[in-house]
Design a protein around this motif. Structure first.
Motif, PDB file in Angstrom:
ATOM      1  N   GLU A  29       0.855 -16.891-143.572  1.00  0.00           N
ATOM      2  CA  GLU A  29       0.307 -15.817-144.437  1.00  0.00           C
ATOM      3  C   GLU A  29      -0.589 -14.883-143.664  1.00  0.00           C
ATOM      4  OE1 GLU A  29      -1.390 -17.549-147.775  1.00  0.00           O
ATOM      5  OE2 GLU A  29       0.507 -18.443-148.736  1.00  0.00           O
ATOM      6  N   THR A  30      -1.390 -15.412-142.756  1.00  0.00           N
ATOM      7  CA  THR A  30      -2.258 -14.756-141.823  1.00  0.00           C
ATOM      8  C   THR A  30      -1.339 -13.852-140.735  1.00  0.00           C
ATOM      9  OG1 THR A  30      -2.732 -16.309-140.108  1.00  0.00           O
ATOM     10  CG2 THR A  30      -4.054 -16.369-142.210  1.00  0.00           C
ATOM     11  N   GLY A  31      -0.294 -14.500-140.366  1.00  0.00           N
ATOM     12  CA  GLY A  31       0.449 -13.458-139.255  1.00  0.00           C
ATOM     13  C   GLY A  31       0.244 -14.225-137.943  1.00  0.00           C
ATOM     14  N   LEU A  32      -0.601 -15.245-137.975  1.00  0.00           N
ATOM     15  CA  LEU A  32      -0.914 -15.812-136.603  1.00  0.00           C
ATOM     16  C   LEU A  32       0.128 -16.141-135.764  1.00  0.00           C
ATOM     17  CD1 LEU A  32      -3.087 -16.814-134.778  1.00  0.00           C
ATOM     18  CD2 LEU A  32      -2.870 -19.163-135.894  1.00  0.00           C
ATOM     19  N   PRO A  33       1.096 -16.901-136.187  1.00  0.00           N
ATOM     20  CA  PRO A  33       2.284 -17.413-135.322  1.00  0.00           C
ATOM     21  C   PRO A  33       3.143 -16.033-134.692  1.00  0.00           C
ATOM     22  CG  PRO A  33       2.256 -18.809-137.340  1.00  0.00           C
ATOM     23  CD  PRO A  33       1.317 -17.557-137.661  1.00  0.00           C
ATOM     24  N   LYS A  34       3.398 -15.282-135.564  1.00  0.00           N
ATOM     25  CA  LYS A  34       4.122 -13.838-135.149  1.00  0.00           C
ATOM     26  C   LYS A  34       3.128 -13.390-133.905  1.00  0.00           C
ATOM     27  CE  LYS A  34       6.490 -11.252-137.566  1.00  0.00           C
ATOM     28  NZ  LYS A  34       7.920 -11.282-136.938  1.00  0.00           N
ATOM     29  N   MET A  35       1.929 -13.325-134.185  1.00  0.00           N
ATOM     30  CA  MET A  35       0.967 -12.733-133.206  1.00  0.00           C
ATOM     31  C   MET A  35       0.860 -13.303-131.999  1.00  0.00           C
ATOM     32  SD  MET A  35      -2.798 -11.333-133.751  1.00  0.00           S
ATOM     33  CE  MET A  35      -3.751 -13.116-133.941  1.00  0.00           C
ATOM     34  N   ARG A  36       1.086 -14.554-132.098  1.00  0.00           N
ATOM     35  CA  ARG A  36       0.899 -15.370-130.836  1.00  0.00           C
ATOM     36  C   ARG A  36       2.454 -15.182-129.963  1.00  0.00           C
ATOM     37  NH1 ARG A  36      -3.670 -14.992-131.134  1.00  0.00           N
ATOM     38  NH2 ARG A  36      -5.034 -16.724-131.527  1.00  0.00           N
ATOM     39  N   ILE A  37       3.311 -15.097-130.659  1.00  0.00           N
ATOM     40  CA  ILE A  37       4.787 -14.967-130.025  1.00  0.00           C
ATOM     41  C   ILE A  37       4.650 -13.412-129.417  1.00  0.00           C
ATOM     42  CG2 ILE A  37       7.222 -14.626-130.516  1.00  0.00           C
ATOM     43  CD1 ILE A  37       6.859 -16.749-132.623  1.00  0.00           C
ATOM     44  N   GLU A  38       4.179 -12.414-130.070  1.00  0.00           N
ATOM     45  CA  GLU A  38       4.285 -11.041-129.638  1.00  0.00           C
ATOM     46  C   GLU A  38       3.434 -10.778-128.525  1.00  0.00           C
ATOM     47  OE1 GLU A  38       3.080  -9.379-133.219  1.00  0.00           O
ATOM     48  OE2 GLU A  38       5.130  -9.972-134.425  1.00  0.00           O
ATOM     49  N   GLU A  39       2.233 -11.590-128.488  1.00  0.00           N
ATOM     50  CA  GLU A  39       1.173 -11.475-127.342  1.00  0.00           C
ATOM     51  C   GLU A  39       1.939 -12.073-126.085  1.00  0.00           C
ATOM     52  OE1 GLU A  39      -2.280 -13.659-128.325  1.00  0.00           O
ATOM     53  OE2 GLU A  39      -3.034 -12.350-129.582  1.00  0.00           O
ATOM     54  N   ARG A  70       9.455 -11.763-153.658  1.00  0.00           N
ATOM     55  CA  ARG A  70      10.101 -11.726-152.222  1.00  0.00           C
ATOM     56  C   ARG A  70       8.733 -11.729-151.224  1.00  0.00           C
ATOM     57  NH1 ARG A  70      15.026 -11.770-150.161  1.00  0.00           N
ATOM     58  NH2 ARG A  70      16.044 -11.466-152.526  1.00  0.00           N
ATOM     59  N   TYR A  71       8.861 -12.395-150.003  1.00  0.00           N
ATOM     60  CA  TYR A  71       7.911 -12.466-149.184  1.00  0.00           C
ATOM     61  C   TYR A  71       8.016 -11.203-148.524  1.00  0.00           C
ATOM     62  CZ  TYR A  71       5.501 -13.792-145.069  1.00  0.00           C
ATOM     63  OH  TYR A  71       4.691 -13.722-143.807  1.00  0.00           O
ATOM     64  N   LYS A  72       6.818 -10.737-148.303  1.00  0.00           N
ATOM     65  CA  LYS A  72       6.595  -9.564-147.441  1.00  0.00           C
ATOM     66  C   LYS A  72       5.883  -9.629-146.022  1.00  0.00           C
ATOM     67  CE  LYS A  72       7.343  -5.981-150.912  1.00  0.00           C
ATOM     68  NZ  LYS A  72       7.215  -4.836-151.530  1.00  0.00           N
ATOM     69  N   ALA A  73       6.196  -9.580-144.878  1.00  0.00           N
ATOM     70  CA  ALA A  73       5.297 -10.373-143.825  1.00  0.00           C
ATOM     71  C   ALA A  73       4.298  -9.109-143.599  1.00  0.00           C
ATOM     72  CB  ALA A  73       6.041 -10.209-142.706  1.00  0.00           C
ATOM     73  N   ILE A  74       3.130  -9.695-143.197  1.00  0.00           N
ATOM     74  CA  ILE A  74       1.825  -8.947-142.722  1.00  0.00           C
ATOM     75  C   ILE A  74       2.443  -8.115-141.433  1.00  0.00           C
ATOM     76  CG2 ILE A  74      -0.643  -8.688-142.150  1.00  0.00           C
ATOM     77  CD1 ILE A  74      -0.835 -10.963-144.003  1.00  0.00           C
ATOM     78  N   ILE A  75       2.404  -6.839-141.373  1.00  0.00           N
ATOM     79  CA  ILE A  75       2.698  -6.147-140.210  1.00  0.00           C
ATOM     80  C   ILE A  75       1.407  -5.896-139.427  1.00  0.00           C
ATOM     81  CG2 ILE A  75       3.604  -4.315-139.161  1.00  0.00           C
ATOM     82  CD1 ILE A  75       5.616  -3.895-141.712  1.00  0.00           C
ATOM     83  N   ARG A  76       1.289  -6.306-138.329  1.00  0.00           N
ATOM     84  CA  ARG A  76       0.330  -6.199-137.322  1.00  0.00           C
ATOM     85  C   ARG A  76       0.753  -5.813-136.197  1.00  0.00           C
ATOM     86  NH1 ARG A  76      -2.280 -11.068-139.857  1.00  0.00           N
ATOM     87  NH2 ARG A  76      -3.946 -10.154-141.107  1.00  0.00           N
ATOM     88  N   THR A  77       0.150  -4.921-135.291  1.00  0.00           N
ATOM     89  CA  THR A  77       0.351  -4.676-133.964  1.00  0.00           C
ATOM     90  C   THR A  77      -0.832  -5.049-133.150  1.00  0.00           C
ATOM     91  OG1 THR A  77      -0.400  -2.092-134.253  1.00  0.00           O
ATOM     92  CG2 THR A  77       2.030  -2.905-134.396  1.00  0.00           C
ATOM     93  N   ILE A  78      -0.663  -5.468-131.899  1.00  0.00           N
ATOM     94  CA  ILE A  78      -1.766  -6.020-131.083  1.00  0.00           C
ATOM     95  C   ILE A  78      -1.814  -4.948-130.109  1.00  0.00           C
ATOM     96  CG2 ILE A  78      -1.440  -8.289-131.234  1.00  0.00           C
ATOM     97  CD1 ILE A  78       0.389  -8.455-129.011  1.00  0.00           C
ATOM     98  N   SER A  79      -2.940  -4.723-129.390  1.00  0.00           N
ATOM     99  CA  SER A  79      -3.181  -4.100-128.419  1.00  0.00           C
ATOM    100  C   SER A  79      -3.981  -4.578-127.055  1.00  0.00           C
ATOM    101  CB  SER A  79      -4.231  -2.802-128.694  1.00  0.00           C
ATOM    102  OG  SER A  79      -5.505  -3.396-129.161  1.00  0.00           O
ATOM    103  N   ASN A  80      -4.046  -3.849-126.136  1.00  0.00           N
ATOM    104  CA  ASN A  80      -4.606  -4.343-124.695  1.00  0.00           C
ATOM    105  C   ASN A  80      -4.007  -5.543-124.109  1.00  0.00           C
ATOM    106  OD1 ASN A  80      -6.502  -2.180-125.200  1.00  0.00           O
ATOM    107  ND2 ASN A  80      -7.765  -3.531-126.425  1.00  0.00           N
ATOM    108  N   VAL A  81      -2.799  -5.930-124.714  1.00  0.00           N
ATOM    109  CA  VAL A  81      -2.185  -7.101-123.877  1.00  0.00           C
ATOM    110  C   VAL A  81      -1.219  -6.541-122.896  1.00  0.00           C
ATOM    111  CG1 VAL A  81      -0.606  -8.922-124.498  1.00  0.00           C
ATOM    112  CG2 VAL A  81      -2.244  -8.314-126.179  1.00  0.00           C
TER     113      VAL A  81
END
Length: 404
Positions: free
Chosen positions: A116-126, A237-248
């Motif tokens: 729900e916080t988007g953490l797993p996807k964020m770690r993968i994207e990093e 229906r589940y809607k993923a939180i869209i986050r973009t990361i920076s400075n990686v």
């Protein structure tokens, strides 16, 4: 309880350039899975970075498993790596790194809360962005991409998919299925699913198992969409939180000349136009893979773009509307599921309907070189295939923007 594992060889390691190298990559990855005691294995085909597999490439992928099983004899050994200090060191390292992730997730209340916080996807994207930056800068070698690249490559035979024909075939199949099933029984089974989901939502103890109900509904020939809709009626229906990361991406691109040029070009655009160049990355159709799109979004942001990210499974009309509402300069279409010849012309047409044909449309992903002319004629400004450096793509986009 036995831990049973399915493994699949890597998709991101496959290259469009010099694709027969992919046979060796897949074989080594498959061997690693077998030596790690996997119970089930999927081996990717050599051309999956170009298009959907042909019968020729699929046969090589299948025979890779047969070769390992029947010729190497590794399946006869209980633990081929027993006593290897190197493998034990790697195992110890990955166990401790994995435990750090598990603890991070537990602190958030478990995986459901973490998602729900988007953490797993964020770690993968990093991790993906760091790897892509190392490849783009040449710090990490990919044979055929940033080293030992051929000056000229002859195109290989690919599988051509007629999306319109496939859709019509599927619609006809669904119509036939619904005409020859017990409609009353199907409705009753779907109603039981909805009732069960409602009980779970209300915190009640249900007499039924949701998975069991879904299996029974499928046995009555309810479609996956209908079973999903029966759940959605209660929980949405589940809607993923869209986050973009920076400075990686930028942290791994210090010595990349293309990255420096891209940053200079975006800065010049900002000074001239009073705002930074704005790009939207779109995922349309049934393509559910967004790791590559997220890597591009991260890289473009670090190059100096303002980046908007569309949700998965958008229609061309929805993507065009979001692009117009956000007043972007560029709409980038990421395609990994062979839908580019259908979806890209449609989104260009939708932009015209909204009076914004000035928005540049670019395409990237698994797009065969044989399809480039079709897309250029449809109005695409640039195409970036697998293996393209994000920084180089950013430079090319800025050159096109500055020409306009």
């Amino acid at each position: 309880m036995a831990l049973r594992t399915h493994s699949q060889t890597s998709g991101w390691s496959l290259t469009e350039q010099d694709p027969f190298n992919n046979v060796g990559r897949t074989c080594i990855e498959a061997m690693a899975a077998v030596l790690g005691h996997t119970q089930s294995l999927h081996t990717n085909a050599l051309d999956e970075a170009i298009a959907l597999p042909t019968d020729f490439s699929a046969r090589i992928a299948r025979n890779t498993q047969i070769y390992i099983q029947n010729e190497t004899k590794v399946c006869k050994q209980i633990d081929p790596w027993a006593g290897s200090y190197y493998v034990e060191t790697l195992t110890n390292e990955i166990v401790h790194k994995a435990w750090e992730h598990i603890q991070e997730i537990e602190k958030l209340g478990g995986m459901a809360k973490a998602i729900e916080t988007g953490l797993p996807k964020m770690r993968i994207e990093e991790a993906a962005a760091r790897t892509q930056a190392r490849i783009d800068s040449g710090a990490q070698t990919i044979v055929g991409i940033n080293k030992y690249r051929l000056e000229h490559e002859d195109p290989i035979d690919i599988l051509e998919v007629d999306n319109t024909a496939v859709r019509k075939q599927q619609e006809a199949s669904l119509a036939e299925l619904r005409a020859n099933r017990d409609e009353a029984a199907c409705k009753a089974a779907l109603a039981e699913i909805t009732k069960c989901v409602q009980e779970f939502k209300d915190g009640k103890k249900s007499e039924n198992n949701l998975l069991d109900l879904a299996v029974k509904a499928a046995g009555l020939r309810c479609s996956l969409g209908e079973i999903s809709d029966a759940c959605e009626a209660v929980v949405g229906r589940y809607k993923a939180i869209i986050r973009t990361i920076s400075n990686v991406y930028s942290s791994e691109s210090k010595s990349d000349k293309d990255f420096e040029v891209a940053c200079q070009l975006t800065e010049q655009f900002a000074q001239k136009n009073g705002r930074r160049p704005r790009i939207m990355i779109a995922k349309m159709g049934q393509d559910g893979h967004d790791r590559g799109a997220k890597v591009c979004a991260t890289g473009y942001a670090d190059c100096g773009f303002d980046v908007d990210m569309g949700p998965l499974f958008q229609t061309p009309a929805e993507s065009a509307r979001q692009a117009v509402e956000n007043d972007v300069n560029v709409l980038g279409v990421s395609s990994l599921a062979a839908g580019h010849k259908t979806l890209v012309p449609q989104v260009i047409e939708e932009l015209k309907k909204l009076g914004r044909e000035d928005i540049l449309v670019i395409a990237g992903g698994v797009i065969p070189a044989q399809d480039y002319d079709f897309l250029y004629q449809a109005g695409v400004a640039a195409i970036f295939g697998p293996g393209t450096s994000v920084a180089k793509a950013a430079c090319e986009i800025m050159k096109i923007l500055n020409e306009d």
